[in-house]
Every structure is written in C-alpha cells, then in structure tokens.
Design an enzyme around this catalytic site. Structure first.
Site, mmCIF file in Angstrom:
data_model
loop_
_atom_site.group_PDB
_atom_site.id
_atom_site.type_symbol
_atom_site.label_atom_id
_atom_site.label_comp_id
_atom_site.label_asym_id
_atom_site.label_seq_id
_atom_site.Cartn_x
_atom_site.Cartn_y
_atom_site.Cartn_z
ATOM 1 C CG HIS A 348 -0.855 14.858 -7.196
ATOM 2 N ND1 HIS A 348 0.427 15.015 -7.731
ATOM 3 C CD2 HIS A 348 -1.639 14.621 -8.030
ATOM 4 C CE1 HIS A 348 0.253 15.025 -8.958
ATOM 5 N NE2 HIS A 348 -0.935 14.824 -9.210
ATOM 6 C CD GLU A 379 -4.789 16.059 -10.628
ATOM 7 O OE1 GLU A 379 -5.021 15.261 -11.645
ATOM 8 O OE2 GLU A 379 -3.509 16.000 -10.281
ATOM 9 C CE1 TYR A 383 -12.108 13.098 -16.102
ATOM 10 C CE2 TYR A 383 -12.928 13.368 -13.559
ATOM 11 C CZ TYR A 383 -11.825 13.756 -14.489
ATOM 12 O OH TYR A 383 -10.735 14.173 -14.581
HETATM 13 N N1 GLY Z 1 -1.233 12.139 -14.290
HETATM 14 C C1 GLY Z 1 -1.203 11.888 -12.958
HETATM 15 C C2 GLY Z 1 -2.181 12.577 -12.099
HETATM 16 O O1 GLY Z 1 -2.692 13.566 -12.609
HETATM 17 O O2 GLY Z 1 -2.195 12.631 -10.984
HETATM 18 MN MN MN Z 2 -2.195 14.436 -14.468
HETATM 19 MN MN MN Z 3 -1.821 14.952 -11.181
#
Ligand code: GLY
Ligand code: MN
Ligand code: MN
Length: 430
Positions: A348, A379, A383
């Site tokens: 994001h 990211e 999991y």
């Molecule tokens: N820590 C919030 C995210 O990674 O979007």
């Molecule tokens: Mn995060």
């Molecule tokens: Mn994030």
C-alpha cells in the site's frame, strides 16, 4: 514549511476553479470517563494547513474576491486551555497559517454561505463527524432552495478527499525527508529487537523496547505493533503480544514509528534463537524471493498491480513445488487458491497515513502506473495456520509446516529510474 502548505493549497485551488472546498479537522479526541485520549489530526486537513488542532475548518474558495483561504478555529479560552491544551486562537492563527481570513469556529454557520453562494460545486468529504455533515448539507440545501432565483451556488457536492488523492500519492521532497526520519528510527528499533529476542522473553518486552525508541525520537507507534512469536505469526493483526517466546520459534515483528505525522511500516521475521528449522528456512527463502521479485516491479510506468502479481506468482509456484497446493499455477491464482497461505495484498502507499491516499485504478479497471515520488510498502507473506483445513481438491498439509507465519515488509520509494529501498538498514537475508 508554510510555503509548502501554501503551494499545496494553490494546487488544489487550481483544480477546483469556481468550486469551494471545505476541509474539516478530525473530531476531538474521545473522552472515556473523563480521560482524554490523544488527538490525531485529519491527514487531508494537515496536508493543506500544517495545523494540528481539533475544532477547525479550512475553506478554499479560489473564486472569492477577497478570501481564497479561510480558517475557522477555536478561539483562545484561558479556562479550556488549562484543561485541554494550548490553542493558537484567531489572531495567531492568522499570523502563522497564512489564511486570508480567520474566524472563531462559532461563526461558521454565519460566514460559510459567503464562500458557497457563488461556488459550484461544493467539495466536502462526508466523514465520521455526523454533526458537521448535517450542517454542511443544511447549507447546501438552503442555497439549492434559492438557486432558481439567484442562478448561482453549488448544484452538487463532490468528494473533497478525492481531490487530494492524486496530490498525496506523489510525495514532495519535504515528505520524503519526514518518511526517512520515521524509517531511520524504525530501522534502529528493529535491529535492537533482533538483539533482544530470545527464548524466555515475552513478546511485550520486545514491543516495549521498540516503542521506547519511537518515543525517544519524539514519535510513537505508527499502528499497534505486532510482535508475534510461534503460531501467533499466523494471525495477521495479532496485537496481544503477551506470549513467552520458546526455542524454535520464529518471531514476526511488524512495527513502525510515526514522527511528525509521517509513518514507517516494517516487518521482519527471524528465529528467536538465531537458527531456522529446515521448514522455516524453505518458507522464509520463498517469501524473500517473492519480495525481491515484487520490489523489482516497483518503478515508474509499471502498473500498480504488477508487484502483487509478481509476489503471488512466485509464492504460488513455491506452494506447488512444496506440495502445499496442487494444480496448474495460473488456474490456482485465477481461483485464488493461493489465499490459503497468502491472503492479503502485497502493499500500500505510505505517507501521512500508514495506508496512504492514492487512487490505484482507472474507471476502465486498468491499474494506474507508479510514478517517481510514490512510496509503497512491499510485504508478501506465508501463513500456515496451526489448524489449517484445505479447501476441496487441495491436500492436507504435513504437521511440520503448520504454525509457521512469515512476512517481510520494506518501504520503497519510486525514483525517476527505478526505486530505493528506504528500509534496507534492517537485514533480511538469511
Ligand atoms: N502494519 C500495517 C500494514 O502492514 O499494513
Ligand atoms: Mn506492516
Ligand atoms: Mn504495511
């Protein structure tokens, strides 16, 4: 910095022409049983004013003869300030914030029509402040009722938050500097956490040490810190942080600092004892490869979905190779079967908000391209829940894979000819 806010307002005003835009500060901090919680300014309002008080309204009216930027603020009030903090007040706000006119907020209903009666459209974002929403609607309807006689006034309300999406999506140098500052503190905290983690320590001890560094830098957590050991790493928003770490655990830490309203957002996953089990290592290497391939897609001109597609493909290929999923990779992705182990997006925009403003798609459903000045998180994760149940047609997962959760998250700046990984100071190679 006042020049920067002024330039931002001018860019908005250039977009709205004959319109008037109203931006409201965030509603006052919530009181729980007489205890005041911290106030956090609305990001759009802050972006345009740099003003961090509640109870304020900014009006941009480029067509108005005298006042293009009008502020309504809380007046000075000795008694109220004794209880809940200093206020700039009308006079000082006028001096400091570059407004053409500043009025006490109590005069909003009286003064607002002056800036709306010739405007078309009216820009306003219907947010959580239902009382204010109602007042703005009331002003609009009142003007509509007399539109036929006057022939001017807002015929429609357009969303003011949408106005800022394109601007906030591309960070200015001042903003990038602030993100770098938040990143520097967060990098230090993550490196400190890696030193501290060991079997026997509690997750909250790591959280406390990291947030201590955030506070020492004048900031605080950008979002509730996630310090998830063992199985807990399979819960995406795990924030209890109360487990005692055990030998053999992986520790997933998703924590970032917010300083001066700008955020960092970093995740690292590592073995608390310093050594991966074979399964942990295999999955870690897969997440890392997916992340590196995704980061490769972050450059000017690449559509926003390309980095998520790269991560999804790499991970799904890995799932098939490891026998965690069976089938043709394209079909698995099309049918979203990868979501059994990778159920969130790959990133994001990041800035004033952790999940920052910026339109991602065009009306024809194509994705908007990255451009220099975007800051995006990358990211991917895997999991494998301890009580994983396969969907029909997919295999059960062998015990040795269960309860492993891994995410690696970096903050990436799009540069004119590629990208810069702002968070490279936290190691991620095995
Ligand atoms: N820590 C919030 C995210 O990674 O979007
Ligand atoms: Mn995060
Ligand atoms: Mn994030």
């Amino acid at each position: 910095m006042q020049m920067v806010y002024q330039q931002r307002r001018q860019r908005v005003m250039a977009q709205i022409g004959q319109g008037t835009a109203i931006f409201a500060s965030a509603p006052p901090a919530v009181m729980h049983n007489d205890v005041e919680h911290p106030f956090r300014q609305d990001s759009d309002f802050y972006y345009l004013t740099g003003f961090d008080e509640p109870g304020a309204i900014a009006v941009l009216a480029p067509h108005h003869e005298e006042h293009h930027f009008v502020l309504f603020v809380r007046p000075k009030d000795k008694e109220k300030e004794t209880w809940s903090g200093r206020r700039l007040g009308v006079e000082v706000a006028q001096e400091r914030l570059g407004a053409d006119a500043v009025f006490p907020i109590a005069e909003l209903d009286e003064k607002l029509p002056e800036y709306l009666k010739q405007a078309d459209p009216l820009y306003y974002h219907f947010g959580h402040n239902t009382k204010l929403n109602g007042r703005i609607l009331h002003h609009w309807q009142k003007l509509l009722a007399t539109y036929a006689k006057r022939g001017t006034g807002p015929r429609a309300i357009a969303d003011a938050h949408l106005l800022l999406q394109a601007l906030r999506r591309v960070k200015q140098p001042e903003e990038i500097d602030l993100i770098r500052k938040a990143v520097a503190v967060s990098v230090k905290a993550h490196n400190h956490a890696r030193e501290l983690a060991q079997p026997g320590r509690y997750e909250y001890e790591i959280q406390a040490e990291m947030e201590h560094l955030f506070r020492l830098a004048g900031g605080g957590p950008a979002y509730p810190s996630i310090v998830a050991s063992g199985d807990n790493a399979c819960i995406l928003h795990y924030i209890e942080n109360n487990r005692q770490m055990q030998a053999g655990d992986l520790l997933l830490i998703d924590a970032g600092c917010c300083c001066d309203y700008y955020n960092a957002d970093i995740t690292r996953t590592f073995p608390v004892e310093g050594r991966f089990t074979p399964e942990q290592r295999i999955l870690y290497e897969l997440v890392l490869e997916a992340q590196l391939r995704a980061i490769d897609q972050v450059r000017p001109g690449q559509p926003f979905n390309a980095f998520h597609d790269a991560a999804t493909r790499t991970l799904t290929e890995g799932f098939v190779e490891l026998g965690l999923l069976v089938g043709d990779v394209d079909t698995l992705i099309e049918e979203k079967k990868h979501k059994a182990f990778f159920m969130h997006g790959t990133g994001h925009f990041l800035g004033l908000d952790v999940h920052d403003a910026g339109i991602l798609r065009n009306p024809d459903k194509t994705w908007q391209p990255f451009e220099a000045g975007n800051v995006v998180t990358v990211e991917p994760g895997i999991y494998i829940s301890p009580d994983y149940e396969p969907v029909e047609g997919q295999p059960a997962v062998a015990e040795r894979w269960l309860g492993i959760g891994i995410r690696i998250e970096d903050d990436v700046l799009v540069t004119p000819d590629g990208h810069e990984i702002l968070t490279a100071g936290v190691p991620k190679a095995i």
